[in-house]
Design a protein around this motif. Structure first.
Motif, PDB file in Angstrom:
ATOM      1  N   ALA A 115       0.829  -1.200   0.000  1.00 54.50           N
ATOM      2  CA  ALA A 115       0.000   0.000   0.000  1.00 54.50           C
ATOM      3  C   ALA A 115       0.864   1.251   0.000  1.00 54.50           C
ATOM      4  O   ALA A 115       2.010   1.244   0.452  1.00 54.50           O
ATOM      5  CB  ALA A 115      -0.919   0.004   1.214  1.00 54.50           C
ATOM      6  N   PHE A 116       0.317   2.316  -0.515  1.00 55.87           N
ATOM      7  CA  PHE A 116       0.915   3.638  -0.391  1.00 55.87           C
ATOM      8  C   PHE A 116       0.262   4.359   0.778  1.00 55.87           C
ATOM      9  O   PHE A 116      -0.919   4.150   1.076  1.00 55.87           O
ATOM     10  CB  PHE A 116       0.714   4.455  -1.675  1.00 55.87           C
ATOM     11  N   LEU A 117       1.021   5.220   1.406  1.00 55.47           N
ATOM     12  CA  LEU A 117       0.506   6.014   2.518  1.00 55.47           C
ATOM     13  C   LEU A 117       0.418   7.471   2.106  1.00 55.47           C
ATOM     14  O   LEU A 117       1.217   7.938   1.292  1.00 55.47           O
ATOM     15  CB  LEU A 117       1.413   5.872   3.751  1.00 55.47           C
ATOM     16  N   THR A 118      -0.545   8.185   2.657  1.00 49.67           N
ATOM     17  CA  THR A 118      -0.718   9.580   2.297  1.00 49.67           C
ATOM     18  C   THR A 118      -1.399  10.335   3.429  1.00 49.67           C
ATOM     19  O   THR A 118      -2.134   9.749   4.234  1.00 49.67           O
ATOM     20  CB  THR A 118      -1.555   9.721   1.003  1.00 49.67           C
ATOM     21  N   ARG A 119      -1.122  11.642   3.481  1.00 46.11           N
ATOM     22  CA  ARG A 119      -1.839  12.521   4.404  1.00 46.11           C
ATOM     23  C   ARG A 119      -2.854  13.380   3.651  1.00 46.11           C
ATOM     24  O   ARG A 119      -3.611  14.118   4.260  1.00 46.11           O
ATOM     25  CB  ARG A 119      -0.845  13.433   5.121  1.00 46.11           C
ATOM     26  N   ALA A 120      -2.846  13.283   2.338  1.00 39.86           N
ATOM     27  CA  ALA A 120      -3.770  14.057   1.509  1.00 39.86           C
ATOM     28  C   ALA A 120      -5.106  13.335   1.458  1.00 39.86           C
ATOM     29  O   ALA A 120      -5.222  12.256   0.884  1.00 39.86           O
ATOM     30  CB  ALA A 120      -3.199  14.246   0.106  1.00 39.86           C
ATOM     31  N   GLY A 121      -6.127  13.938   2.059  1.00 40.90           N
ATOM     32  CA  GLY A 121      -7.426  13.282   2.147  1.00 40.90           C
ATOM     33  C   GLY A 121      -8.464  13.826   1.201  1.00 40.90           C
ATOM     34  O   GLY A 121      -9.667  13.754   1.494  1.00 40.90           O
ATOM     35  N   ASP A 122      -8.043  14.371   0.056  1.00 43.83           N
ATOM     36  CA  ASP A 122      -9.010  14.857  -0.934  1.00 43.83           C
ATOM     37  C   ASP A 122      -9.506  13.675  -1.770  1.00 43.83           C
ATOM     38  O   ASP A 122      -9.019  13.420  -2.863  1.00 43.83           O
ATOM     39  CB  ASP A 122      -8.395  15.951  -1.813  1.00 43.83           C
ATOM     40  N   PHE A 123     -10.480  12.956  -1.230  1.00 42.94           N
ATOM     41  CA  PHE A 123     -10.988  11.739  -1.856  1.00 42.94           C
ATOM     42  C   PHE A 123     -12.264  12.020  -2.651  1.00 42.94           C
ATOM     43  O   PHE A 123     -12.921  13.048  -2.477  1.00 42.94           O
ATOM     44  CB  PHE A 123     -11.245  10.668  -0.792  1.00 42.94           C
TER      45      PHE A 123
END
Length: 272
Positions: A115-123
């Motif tokens: 999996a990739f991890l991200t803090r960007a929550g523009d889903f």
């Protein structure tokens, strides 16, 4: 004299790298979930012209005589400090109020290590009803599966990551929970572009595996805030100050090379 020239060259290279990092930080001042970086320098091993001697009853001691050989890059650190919150009131915009990361994958069933991890929550919700990020990667739940919103369902995401879906009959399904990943050493994550991180070799202790946890499974993970986004943590004031410092450092090191060249020219002219 050649030592000073090579020291100046190493300094110019170091400050050029610092300017590259500062430029990238400033360019991403409005990038959602972006984490700024910094450059740390370290000196190169010094040349010892004379070693130290110890003191005796008859003779005093003397210190070593060492000449520095320049500077090198010690580290380029990613600063995982929280960015400011921006309220959007969009239900699929999510922010983690804590140290966790969202997990996204290339496939609808993704193992934690892939999996990739991200803090960007523009889903967003795509045409198939899947919750995805801006690049179409699937947002994963605690089972590593994609979160699908059936046609005609209205949904909301709670602070613990629970996705509550209400169907046309009025029944509420709460089986899905957003995965939130906690990394022991966030600075060990490797940037993969697109606001994504890969889990590097130094991100987790040996033998410890990445797991998809619910929002309240670990106090470090933090709570999920719907209707908000985490903005970049770049501090423009600090970046411009560091840019001026790097510029002056670059100029000073170039002056070292120029001065050394002038002195060498004088030595060459002694024969005339």
């Amino acid at each position: 004299m050649l030592r000073s020239m090579y020291s100046g060259v190493s300094g110019m290279k170091g400050f050029q790298t610092k300017l590259d990092v500062i430029g990238n930080n400033i360019a991403n001042v409005n990038t959602t979930g972006f984490k700024s970086s910094r450059v740390m320098f370290k000196d190169i091993l010094s040349q010892t012209a004379a070693g130290a001697t110890g003191a005796t009853a008859e003779v005093g001691g003397s210190n070593a005589k060492q000449i520095g050989l320049g500077v090198s890059i010690g580290s380029i650190d990613t600063l995982h400090l929280a960015g400011s919150a921006m309220t959007t009131n969009n239900p699929t915009d999510l922010r983690i109020d804590g140290d966790g990361f969202f997990a996204v994958g290339l496939t609808a069933e993704t193992d934690p290590e892939n999996a990739f991890l991200t803090r960007a929550g523009d889903f967003h919700v795509d045409g198939q009803g899947n919750l995805v990020n801006s690049d179409g990667l699937f947002v994963l739940n605690t089972d590593g599966a994609v979160i699908n919103v059936p046609t005609g369902s209205s949904f909301s995401i709670g602070s613990d990551g629970t996705v509550a879906m209400k169907d046309e009959a009025g029944e509420v399904n709460t089986d899905n929970r957003l995965a939130v990943v906690v990394v022991r050493n966030p600075e060990g994550l490797e940037k993969a572009g697109g606001n994504l991180y890969r889990v590097g070799l130094n991100a987790m202790p040996d033998g410890e595996e990445i797991t998809f946890e619910a929002g309240d499974a670990n106090a470090m993970a933090g709570k999920i805030v719907a209707g908000q986004l985490e903005m970049s943590n770049v501090d423009l004031t600090g970046e411009f100050t560091e840019m001026i410092t790097a510029q002056r450092g670059f100029q000073a090191n170039s002056r070292i090379i120029t001065t050394s060249d002038e002195v060498l020219q004088e030595v060459v002219n002694l024969k005339r």
